[in-house]
Design an enzyme around this catalytic site. Structure first.
Site, PDB file in Angstrom:
ATOM      1  N   SER A 182       0.787  -1.278  -0.057  1.00 40.21           N
ATOM      2  CA  SER A 182      -0.008  -0.002  -0.158  1.00 40.21           C
ATOM      3  C   SER A 182       0.879   1.302   0.070  1.00 40.21           C
ATOM      4  CB  SER A 182      -0.987   0.021   1.191  1.00 40.21           C
ATOM      5  OG  SER A 182      -0.061  -0.084   2.481  1.00 40.21           O
ATOM      6  N   HIS A 210      -5.223  -3.369  -2.757  1.00 41.72           N
ATOM      7  CA  HIS A 210      -4.890  -2.050  -4.036  1.00 41.72           C
ATOM      8  C   HIS A 210      -4.775  -2.891  -5.296  1.00 41.72           C
ATOM      9  CE1 HIS A 210      -4.548   1.217  -1.087  1.00 41.72           C
ATOM     10  NE2 HIS A 210      -3.785   0.266  -0.232  1.00 41.72           N
ATOM     11  N   LYS A 240     -11.758   0.769  -1.702  1.00 39.16           N
ATOM     12  CA  LYS A 240     -10.750   1.490  -2.748  1.00 39.16           C
ATOM     13  C   LYS A 240     -11.194   1.590  -4.243  1.00 39.16           C
ATOM     14  CE  LYS A 240      -7.594   1.278   0.937  1.00 39.16           C
ATOM     15  NZ  LYS A 240      -6.813   0.310   1.703  1.00 39.16           N
TER      16      LYS A 240
HETATM   17  C1  PLP Z   1      -6.696   0.120   3.031  1.00 37.78           C
HETATM   18  C2  PLP Z   1      -6.200  -1.146   3.350  1.00 37.78           C
HETATM   19  C3  PLP Z   1      -6.951  -2.124   4.258  1.00 37.78           C
HETATM   20  C4  PLP Z   1      -8.083  -1.707   5.252  1.00 37.78           C
HETATM   21  O1  PLP Z   1      -9.342  -1.685   4.241  1.00 37.78           O
HETATM   22  P1  PLP Z   1     -10.370  -0.850   4.904  1.00 37.78           P
HETATM   23  O2  PLP Z   1     -11.733  -1.239   4.045  1.00 37.78           O
HETATM   24  O3  PLP Z   1     -10.067   0.594   4.521  1.00 37.78           O
HETATM   25  O4  PLP Z   1     -10.645  -1.120   6.387  1.00 37.78           O
HETATM   26  C5  PLP Z   1      -6.326  -3.412   4.518  1.00 37.78           C
HETATM   27  N1  PLP Z   1      -5.137  -3.688   3.673  1.00 37.78           N
HETATM   28  C6  PLP Z   1      -4.450  -2.780   3.060  1.00 37.78           C
HETATM   29  C7  PLP Z   1      -3.420  -3.446   2.264  1.00 37.78           C
HETATM   30  C8  PLP Z   1      -5.166  -1.527   2.753  1.00 37.78           C
HETATM   31  O5  PLP Z   1      -4.278  -0.619   2.037  1.00 37.78           O
END
Ligand code: PLP
Length: 401
Positions: A182, A210, A240
């Site tokens: 990320s 991602h 995302k």
């Molecule tokens: C954003 C993210 C999460 C968390 O997901 P949310 O739905 O925002 O709680 C988990 N793992 C990674 C790699 C992320 O970037």
């Protein structure tokens, strides 16, 4: 309580001194990659809304209809009365996209990871985790109480050495990694990790937060690495590229059935609102039917890296490591003067000494603005007083014509 406030003030002062205090800025996101903040309009390179679906008319219509028909909240956890029929449809759609037998939707990605890992591993077991894995994979790992060994980032040989030495003593073993990292934007070597896991009877779990919607023709990191079967535990988020909110795990029917009866973050937390499920279903329809759209964020990121002579982007995320937190803050402020919102990323989100700018590209970033951003980034370092802070690649790269 005096001591309570004293504690809070002294903690805050300590963080302030280290340029590590974080504050919330009110941000009003428009349709597309623009954000209004303190009366100014910025082009944001800090949103994970890769396909710009948060404001898509089809998603808004689906969510609005669900609110009209079913209300704003789920009312209880999924195991009580919160399991709206939309969840079945959403889980079928996720499993189909990911090529697995089944799927389980959680309240968020964070809740998914903190729920999934402790179901799969406990005290007699072993977890191997990439040192740069996302905070919530670490949280799930810590909650599991399994013996935890950390392997160097994407270092398959190191993971192998750890398994060779420690696998035999553990009951079960689980290897967890981000599929797309990320804060670094690079990909895990899933093919090599899958082979390693097969050799050591170890279960492979990849966090595809991602990857979904933006690599592997929109199907995520397992597909980018070859095929879905490589990764038996494909976790991800609906917040995302999918544009809404929620988390999920795609896996075999047996694993999913186990999650639904044991994952504490599913059992003891209220289900997602039906509107979130409806919006996610609409997003999956777009991802399945518009392959051209899913290719755009990566193409935009590559336009940026090629302009600056940076290593070619592997995902829509491009890091520019600066070093110290205050230097990253200053760089971010300079870009803000040019109308670009690029939130600096500081420890503990990233390791000490690697504070950075993190650029996230979306389908709707205009090409000419990406060119202007690249020049603004180059100018940052051309005039930086401390030359050691100039990332090597940019120092070497002549200004583009
Ligand atoms: C954003 C993210 C999460 C968390 O997901 P949310 O739905 O925002 O709680 C988990 N793992 C990674 C790699 C992320 O970037």
């Amino acid at each position: 309580m005096r001591s309570l406030d004293d504690f809070a003030y002294s903690k805050l002062a300590e963080l302030e001194r280290a340029s590590l205090r974080r504050t919330l800025a009110e941000s009003l996101r428009e349709d597309g990659p623009w954000v209004l903040r303190e009366g100014r309009r910025f082009l944001s390179f800090s949103c994970n809304d890769y396909l710009n679906l948060t404001h898509h008319p089809a998603l808004k219509a689906a969510a609005t209809a669900a609110i009209e028909n079913y209300g704003v909240g789920a009312g209880a956890s999924r195991l009580v009365t919160g399991n709206h029929p939309l969840f079945r449809e959403l889980e079928e759609r996720l499993a189909r996209l990911k090529g697995t037998e089944a799927a389980c939707v959680f309240g968020s990605g964070y809740l998914a990871n903190t729920g999934i890992v402790p179901v799969l591993a406990g005290a007699p077991d072993l977890i191997l985790i990439d040192e740069l894995a996302h905070a919530c994979l670490w949280a799930g790992t810590n909650l599991s109480r399994a013996r935890t060994l950390v392997f160097r980032h994407n270092d398959v040989a190191h993971a192998k050495a750890l398994l060779s030495e420690n696998r035999a003593r553990a009951r079960n073993a689980l290897l967890v990694t981000d599929g797309v990292f990320s804060m670094d934007g690079d990909l895990a070597p899933l093919q090599e990790l899958a082979a390693l896991c097969a050799a050591f009877d170890t279960w492979l779990m990849a966090d595809d937060a991602h990857g979904l919607g933006v690599i592997g023709s929109g199907r995520g990191s397992a597909f980018a690495a070859g095929q879905s079967g490589l990764v038996p535990l494909q976790m991800g988020t609906l917040s995302k590229a999918i544009g809404g909110y929620g988390g999920y795990l795609c896996a075999s029917r047996a694993v999913i059935d186990l999650m639904k009866t044991r994952a504490r973050t599913l059992i003891y937390s209220t289900a997602l609102p039906p509107a979130s499920a409806a919006a996610a279903i609409a997003a999956l329809t777009i991802i399945e039917s518009e392959p051209g759209l899913t290719a755009k964020p990566l193409a935009k990121a590559r336009a940026f890296t090629s302009r600056l002579g940076l290593p070619e982007a592997q995902s829509p995320i491009v890091p520019l490591i600066i070093g110290e937190p205050d230097a990253a803050l200053q760089a971010s402020n300079k870009l803000a003067e040019e109308g670009f919102l690029v939130t600096p990323i500081r420890p503990p989100t990233v390791p000490v000494g690697t504070a950075r700018l993190r650029f996230a590209f979306t389908a709707l970033h205009p090409d000419e603005e990406i060119a202007r951003l690249a020049e603004a980034v180059r100018a940052l370092f051309a005039f930086a007083p401390a030359r050691k802070e100039i990332p090597e690649e940019i120092a070497k790269c002549p200004p583009s014509s």
